[in-house]
Design a protein around this motif. Structure first.
Motif, PDB file in Angstrom:
ATOM      1  N   GLU A  85      30.642  10.951 -21.288  1.00 13.59           N
ATOM      2  CA  GLU A  85      30.189  11.448 -22.596  1.00 13.59           C
ATOM      3  C   GLU A  85      31.417  11.926 -23.370  1.00 13.59           C
ATOM      4  O   GLU A  85      32.059  12.896 -22.993  1.00 13.59           O
ATOM      5  CB  GLU A  85      29.187  12.594 -22.383  1.00 13.59           C
ATOM      6  N   PRO A  86      31.746  11.214 -24.451  1.00 14.91           N
ATOM      7  CA  PRO A  86      32.982  11.539 -25.187  1.00 14.91           C
ATOM      8  C   PRO A  86      32.900  12.855 -25.959  1.00 14.91           C
ATOM      9  O   PRO A  86      31.814  13.396 -26.185  1.00 14.91           O
ATOM     10  CB  PRO A  86      33.139  10.376 -26.164  1.00 14.91           C
ATOM     11  N   ASN A  87      34.049  13.326 -26.381  1.00 13.57           N
ATOM     12  CA  ASN A  87      34.147  14.537 -27.199  1.00 13.57           C
ATOM     13  C   ASN A  87      33.318  14.424 -28.475  1.00 13.57           C
ATOM     14  O   ASN A  87      32.611  15.353 -28.851  1.00 13.57           O
ATOM     15  CB  ASN A  87      35.628  14.745 -27.534  1.00 13.57           C
ATOM     16  N   ASP A  88      33.423  13.273 -29.118  1.00 13.78           N
ATOM     17  CA  ASP A  88      32.727  13.054 -30.383  1.00 13.78           C
ATOM     18  C   ASP A  88      31.330  12.505 -30.100  1.00 13.78           C
ATOM     19  O   ASP A  88      31.184  11.420 -29.546  1.00 13.78           O
ATOM     20  CB  ASP A  88      33.550  12.040 -31.205  1.00 13.78           C
ATOM     21  N   PRO A  89      30.295  13.249 -30.478  1.00 12.26           N
ATOM     22  CA  PRO A  89      28.936  12.795 -30.150  1.00 12.26           C
ATOM     23  C   PRO A  89      28.593  11.444 -30.779  1.00 12.26           C
ATOM     24  O   PRO A  89      27.652  10.784 -30.332  1.00 12.26           O
ATOM     25  CB  PRO A  89      28.037  13.903 -30.689  1.00 12.26           C
ATOM     26  N   ASN A  90      29.369  11.032 -31.800  1.00 12.82           N
ATOM     27  CA  ASN A  90      29.101   9.734 -32.427  1.00 12.82           C
ATOM     28  C   ASN A  90      29.776   8.574 -31.711  1.00 12.82           C
ATOM     29  O   ASN A  90      29.501   7.419 -32.015  1.00 12.82           O
ATOM     30  CB  ASN A  90      29.528   9.751 -33.892  1.00 12.82           C
ATOM     31  N   GLU A  91      30.657   8.881 -30.781  1.00 12.00           N
ATOM     32  CA  GLU A  91      31.247   7.802 -29.995  1.00 12.00           C
ATOM     33  C   GLU A  91      30.278   7.495 -28.855  1.00 12.00           C
ATOM     34  O   GLU A  91      29.676   8.388 -28.269  1.00 12.00           O
ATOM     35  CB  GLU A  91      32.609   8.255 -29.437  1.00 12.00           C
ATOM     36  N   GLN A 282      18.862  13.755  -5.386  1.00  9.01           N
ATOM     37  CA  GLN A 282      17.987  12.618  -5.048  1.00  9.01           C
ATOM     38  C   GLN A 282      18.470  11.366  -5.783  1.00  9.01           C
ATOM     39  O   GLN A 282      19.097  11.463  -6.836  1.00  9.01           O
ATOM     40  CB  GLN A 282      16.542  12.917  -5.470  1.00  9.01           C
ATOM     41  N   GLU A 283      18.129  10.216  -5.242  1.00 13.37           N
ATOM     42  CA  GLU A 283      18.732   8.953  -5.677  1.00 13.37           C
ATOM     43  C   GLU A 283      18.804   8.722  -7.191  1.00 13.37           C
ATOM     44  O   GLU A 283      19.808   8.266  -7.693  1.00 13.37           O
ATOM     45  CB  GLU A 283      18.010   7.774  -4.997  1.00 13.37           C
ATOM     46  N   ASN A 284      17.766   9.047  -7.941  1.00 10.81           N
ATOM     47  CA  ASN A 284      17.831   8.689  -9.363  1.00 10.81           C
ATOM     48  C   ASN A 284      18.238   9.829 -10.290  1.00 10.81           C
ATOM     49  O   ASN A 284      18.076   9.747 -11.506  1.00 10.81           O
ATOM     50  CB  ASN A 284      16.509   8.062  -9.803  1.00 10.81           C
ATOM     51  N   ASP A 285      18.782  10.871  -9.695  1.00 10.06           N
ATOM     52  CA  ASP A 285      19.193  12.019 -10.495  1.00 10.06           C
ATOM     53  C   ASP A 285      20.427  11.705 -11.341  1.00 10.06           C
ATOM     54  O   ASP A 285      21.203  10.803 -11.029  1.00 10.06           O
ATOM     55  CB  ASP A 285      19.516  13.197  -9.562  1.00 10.06           C
ATOM     56  N   VAL A 286      20.563  12.486 -12.405  1.00  5.51           N
ATOM     57  CA  VAL A 286      21.782  12.437 -13.229  1.00  5.51           C
ATOM     58  C   VAL A 286      22.397  13.826 -13.152  1.00  5.51           C
ATOM     59  O   VAL A 286      21.843  14.797 -13.671  1.00  5.51           O
ATOM     60  CB  VAL A 286      21.457  12.071 -14.691  1.00  5.51           C
ATOM     61  N   TYR A 287      23.504  13.893 -12.464  1.00  7.45           N
ATOM     62  CA  TYR A 287      24.116  15.181 -12.140  1.00  7.45           C
ATOM     63  C   TYR A 287      25.267  15.448 -13.098  1.00  7.45           C
ATOM     64  O   TYR A 287      26.086  14.565 -13.354  1.00  7.45           O
ATOM     65  CB  TYR A 287      24.600  15.112 -10.685  1.00  7.45           C
ATOM     66  N   TRP A 288      25.344  16.672 -13.609  1.00 10.67           N
ATOM     67  CA  TRP A 288      26.428  17.009 -14.535  1.00 10.67           C
ATOM     68  C   TRP A 288      27.093  18.325 -14.166  1.00 10.67           C
ATOM     69  O   TRP A 288      26.464  19.379 -14.200  1.00 10.67           O
ATOM     70  CB  TRP A 288      25.898  17.086 -15.972  1.00 10.67           C
ATOM     71  N   CYS A 289      28.359  18.244 -13.842  1.00  4.91           N
ATOM     72  CA  CYS A 289      29.201  19.421 -13.651  1.00  4.91           C
ATOM     73  C   CYS A 289      30.160  19.461 -14.834  1.00  4.91           C
ATOM     74  O   CYS A 289      30.870  18.493 -15.094  1.00  4.91           O
ATOM     75  CB  CYS A 289      29.965  19.295 -12.330  1.00  4.91           C
ATOM     76  N   THR A 290      30.179  20.578 -15.553  1.00  4.53           N
ATOM     77  CA  THR A 290      30.962  20.652 -16.800  1.00  4.53           C
ATOM     78  C   THR A 290      32.428  21.028 -16.581  1.00  4.53           C
ATOM     79  O   THR A 290      33.170  21.174 -17.541  1.00  4.53           O
ATOM     80  CB  THR A 290      30.361  21.690 -17.775  1.00  4.53           C
ATOM     81  N   MET A 315      30.772  12.764 -16.741  1.00  2.00           N
ATOM     82  CA  MET A 315      32.106  13.286 -17.074  1.00  2.00           C
ATOM     83  C   MET A 315      32.114  13.587 -18.553  1.00  2.00           C
ATOM     84  O   MET A 315      31.932  12.674 -19.362  1.00  2.00           O
ATOM     85  CB  MET A 315      33.138  12.188 -16.814  1.00  2.00           C
ATOM     86  N   PHE A 316      32.305  14.827 -18.911  1.00  2.00           N
ATOM     87  CA  PHE A 316      32.232  15.242 -20.321  1.00  2.00           C
ATOM     88  C   PHE A 316      33.630  15.588 -20.827  1.00  2.00           C
ATOM     89  O   PHE A 316      34.317  16.424 -20.259  1.00  2.00           O
ATOM     90  CB  PHE A 316      31.296  16.447 -20.445  1.00  2.00           C
ATOM     91  N   GLU A 317      34.012  14.910 -21.913  1.00  2.00           N
ATOM     92  CA  GLU A 317      35.365  15.093 -22.445  1.00  2.00           C
ATOM     93  C   GLU A 317      35.489  16.335 -23.319  1.00  2.00           C
ATOM     94  O   GLU A 317      36.582  16.869 -23.501  1.00  2.00           O
ATOM     95  CB  GLU A 317      35.712  13.862 -23.287  1.00  2.00           C
ATOM     96  N   GLY A 318      34.367  16.797 -23.862  1.00  2.00           N
ATOM     97  CA  GLY A 318      34.444  17.780 -24.947  1.00  2.00           C
ATOM     98  C   GLY A 318      34.360  19.227 -24.509  1.00  2.00           C
ATOM     99  O   GLY A 318      34.648  19.582 -23.368  1.00  2.00           O
ATOM    100  N   VAL A 319      33.944  20.060 -25.450  1.00  2.02           N
ATOM    101  CA  VAL A 319      33.821  21.501 -25.230  1.00  2.02           C
ATOM    102  C   VAL A 319      32.400  21.927 -25.599  1.00  2.02           C
ATOM    103  O   VAL A 319      31.724  21.244 -26.365  1.00  2.02           O
ATOM    104  CB  VAL A 319      34.863  22.281 -26.075  1.00  2.02           C
TER     105      VAL A 319
END
Ligand code: 7RM
Length: 635
Positions: A85-91, A282-290, A315-319
């Motif tokens: 997920e890029p810094n710019d939400p429009n990317e 679980q298998e279909n989860d979407v995990y996010w560590c910031t 993987m989140f590029e932004g803030v």
């Protein structure tokens, strides 16, 4: 009952007891059933904390990337491995499948090899949170090079010190990075650092912001053309279980940063097993560590732990504050995130803003919330629980360290009942001890002491790069046969642990560990400064902020204090990075010192916290008169 998947509290206790009574059998089963090995180990574990020496899965052979990528290809090749997920939400976000990740890591491995990187070489990675960062980490592991990721917020001086300490021959960086509304010129920071790094032979540069950069002939190359030419298969190097996988620097209370060295096999087994259970993956989860991959949390719980389980890891590029304070929740809704893992400092910052930023988004996908990095205060815990978890997602307050490699104390969601501010119970295989100041273990419930670990766990760091004696002195000399964490903790009547904070000179600011000594060194280099001392004081958002007491060389210093304060913070930014800047700087005539010359930080902490009614015993002070002066002018 499966030891790999803990389903209720009774199972937790059963498995925990087994992991303590027969640790070798226990870990051998986990290692055997859930990973692929090139060759089986001959001995599960060997240890001697008096040296200290620890080895797990001795003589076993493997490559961690075969466990994180190759073995998933035939069962989940098209599944998203990394969701960028890029810094710019429009990317546009990028969904990198396991097949694509395999190809990108193999190409990068070929590039590394062609550029002369060999097994055991150190490679410094100084990149923003873009897919190339994860790919570079994994490619190093695939060719057997030791990666040393340096957080891209560190200054050129800090970067140079880390490059030189472990003798990196290559640096992987980018032209620049996006951070909220700003762009940062990373390549020029690297150029400045490399003036002092004679050992670096080559620099690979990722194009991210399309800025003009200076490329040094014979040293610097754009990465993309090299990747375009590289082969898309690479046979993973066969590594010994105990071969170092990476070095990651952490600040100490004194002197230079410590390069913690992590092994291949033990680290893999422990990060994968903790990830599976602590995030109820679980298998279909979407995990996010910031977190950023520049910290241990990113190494273990963005890259290795999730990928070893075949997970989708964001993987989140932004803030969190760009384009506004709703960004985290926007991303949760957009990608239907199931596990969300962040730091208390981020929660506190967002809790200060309007709830409208939260309520705009659908957060019903969330199943587990996590925190890490510092103690979470009760208010922040409730805000997180009520507004993000809607009182239905358990919060895992995970305690661990760069040195421990993986999570050591944490609830298991849907298994361990949570209590705000308590990290609760030791994870499977983790044997804790609370020690009093005389070196005696406090065995009862309801005690408070220094938090130690009395038995090895697979992901513990093996040494400090180039300084094994310092490893012993820092962690194993305080208490016989124990690893000392540097933290204090309380145990309550049911055996839950609550971390009370550091007992040494490390201050945690916004979840970043900052040693006081390197900051003081930076300040003292300012030509007008004679001496300085830093302490932490409570701060609403950052947890702690830094307060500096500074003695100027000349009493009649003519420059304005405001200008000097700016210059001092500039000095810190250059030497360490903006995260270490001081919130308050008080110029003082002297520092309270004991007869043996030690600064009595206890007093300074009280001044900084505006709590000077009772200073305690100051009889060992050499100069009690300065204390009055300091209190009178406190900020
Ligand atoms: C993972 C990480 C380690 C230090 C550690 C503690 C503090 C971390 C918690 C915590 C209270 C927590 N590694 N710490 N987690 N304190 N509750 N859940 O942060 O090496 O950067 O920091 O962080 O003091 O010793 S680290």
């Amino acid at each position: 009952m499966s030891n790999y998947n803990i389903k209720n509290l009774e199972e937790y206790f059963q498995i925990y007891r087994k992991s303590v009574r027969e640790p070798e059998n226990f870990w051998e089963e986990i290692a055997e059933e859930h990973f692929v090995w090139r060759k089986r180990w001959t001995n599960v574990m060997r240890w001697d904390f008096s040296k200290p020496e620890v080895a797990w899965f001795e003589n076993g052979k493997l490559n961690i990337t075969e466990n994180c990528i190759d073995r998933h290809l035939h069962i989940r090749g098209d599944k998203t491995a990394i969701l960028f997920e890029p810094n710019d939400p429009n990317e546009k976000a990028q969904h990198i499948s396991y097949n694509e990740l395999y190809e990108r890591v193999c190409k990068m491995s070929n590039v590394l090899k062609e550029q002369g990187v060999e097994k055991g070489d150190r490679v410094c990675i100084y990149l923003p949170m873009i897919p190339e960062l994860a790919v570079s980490v994994l490619a190093c592991a695939r060719v057997g090079a030791i990666h040393s990721v340096v957080f891209a917020g560190f200054s050129s001086n800090a970067l140079a010190a880390r490059i030189n300490d472990c003798d990196c021959k290559m640096v992987i960086t980018s032209d620049g990075s996006f951070r909220g509304p700003k762009t940062i010129d990373l390549k020029s920071i690297v150029d400045m650092a490399l003036v002092d790094c004679p050992g670096v032979e080559s620099v690979l540069v990722v194009k991210r912001i399309n800025s003009e950069v200076n490329m040094k002939e014979g040293r610097d190359q754009w990465l993309q053309p090299l990747l375009d030419k590289a082969g898309s298969k690479y046979t993973a190097e066969v590594m010994d279980a105990e071969d170092p996988l990476f070095i990651l620097y952490t600040s100490g209370s004194t002197g230079k940063p410590k390069g913690m060295v992590h092994s291949s096999a033990g680290y893999m087994v422990f990060t994968a097993y903790t990830f599976k259970n602590i995030f109820n993956y679980q298998e279909n989860d979407v995990y996010w560590c910031t977190a950023d991959i520049g910290w241990i949390t990113g190494h273990s719980y963005i890259v290795y732990g999730p990928l070893a389980n075949g997970a989708t890891t964001v993987m989140f590029e932004g803030v969190p504050t760009y384009p506004d304070h709703g960004r985290f929740w926007e991303v949760v809704e957009k990608h239907k995130v199931t596990q969300f893992y962040t730091a208390p400092t981020a929660i506190r910052a967002l809790a200060k803003e309007s709830l409208a930023f939260v309520d705009k988004y659908d957060l019903t996908s969330l199943k587990v919330l996590g925190t890490v990095g510092e103690p979470i205060n009760e208010e922040a815990w409730h805000w997180y629980n009520n507004n993000i978890g809607k009182n239905k997602s358990p919060i895992v307050d995970t305690w661990w360290q760069t040195e421990t490699g993986g999570i050591m104390i944490s609830p298991i969601p849907y298994v361990t009942p949570t209590t705000p501010t308590f990290a609760t119970l030791p994870f499977i295989g983790v044997q804790l001890a609370l020690m009093d100041e005389h070196g005696q273990e406090l065995k009862e419930k309801q005690v408070e002491g220094r938090l130690c670990i009395k038995y090895p766990w697979p992901a513990m760091a093996r040494t400090i790069w180039g300084d094994h004696k310092r490893y012993y002195d820092t962690y194993f000399s305080a208490f016989d046969n124990m690893y000392f964490t540097g933290d204090g903790a309380k145990r309550d009547a049911v055996g839950y642990y609550r971390i009370t904070g550091r007992v040494d000179d490390v201050i945690i600011v916004s979840g970043h560990n900052l040693g006081t000594a390197p900051i003081e060194d930076a300040i003292n280099e300012h030509p007008a400064v004679a001496e300085s001392a830093i302490v932490g004081f409570p701060h609403d958002i950052k947890g702690n902020a830094l307060y500096g007491f500074v003695i100027l060389k000349e009493v009649g210093e003519s420059r304005k204090p405001e200008n000097l304060r700016k210059e001092i913070n500039q000095q810190i930014t250059e030497h360490i990075g903006p995260i270490a800047k001081l919130d308050k700087i008080q110029f003082v005539p002297g520092l309270p010192k004991t007869r043996s010359g030690k600064i009595m930080r206890r007093i300074l902490r009280k001044v900084a916290a505006k709590d000077t009614s009772n200073l305690g015993d100051i009889s060992t002070l050499l100069n009690p008169e300065v204390v009055e002066a300091i209190i009178k002018d406190a900020l």
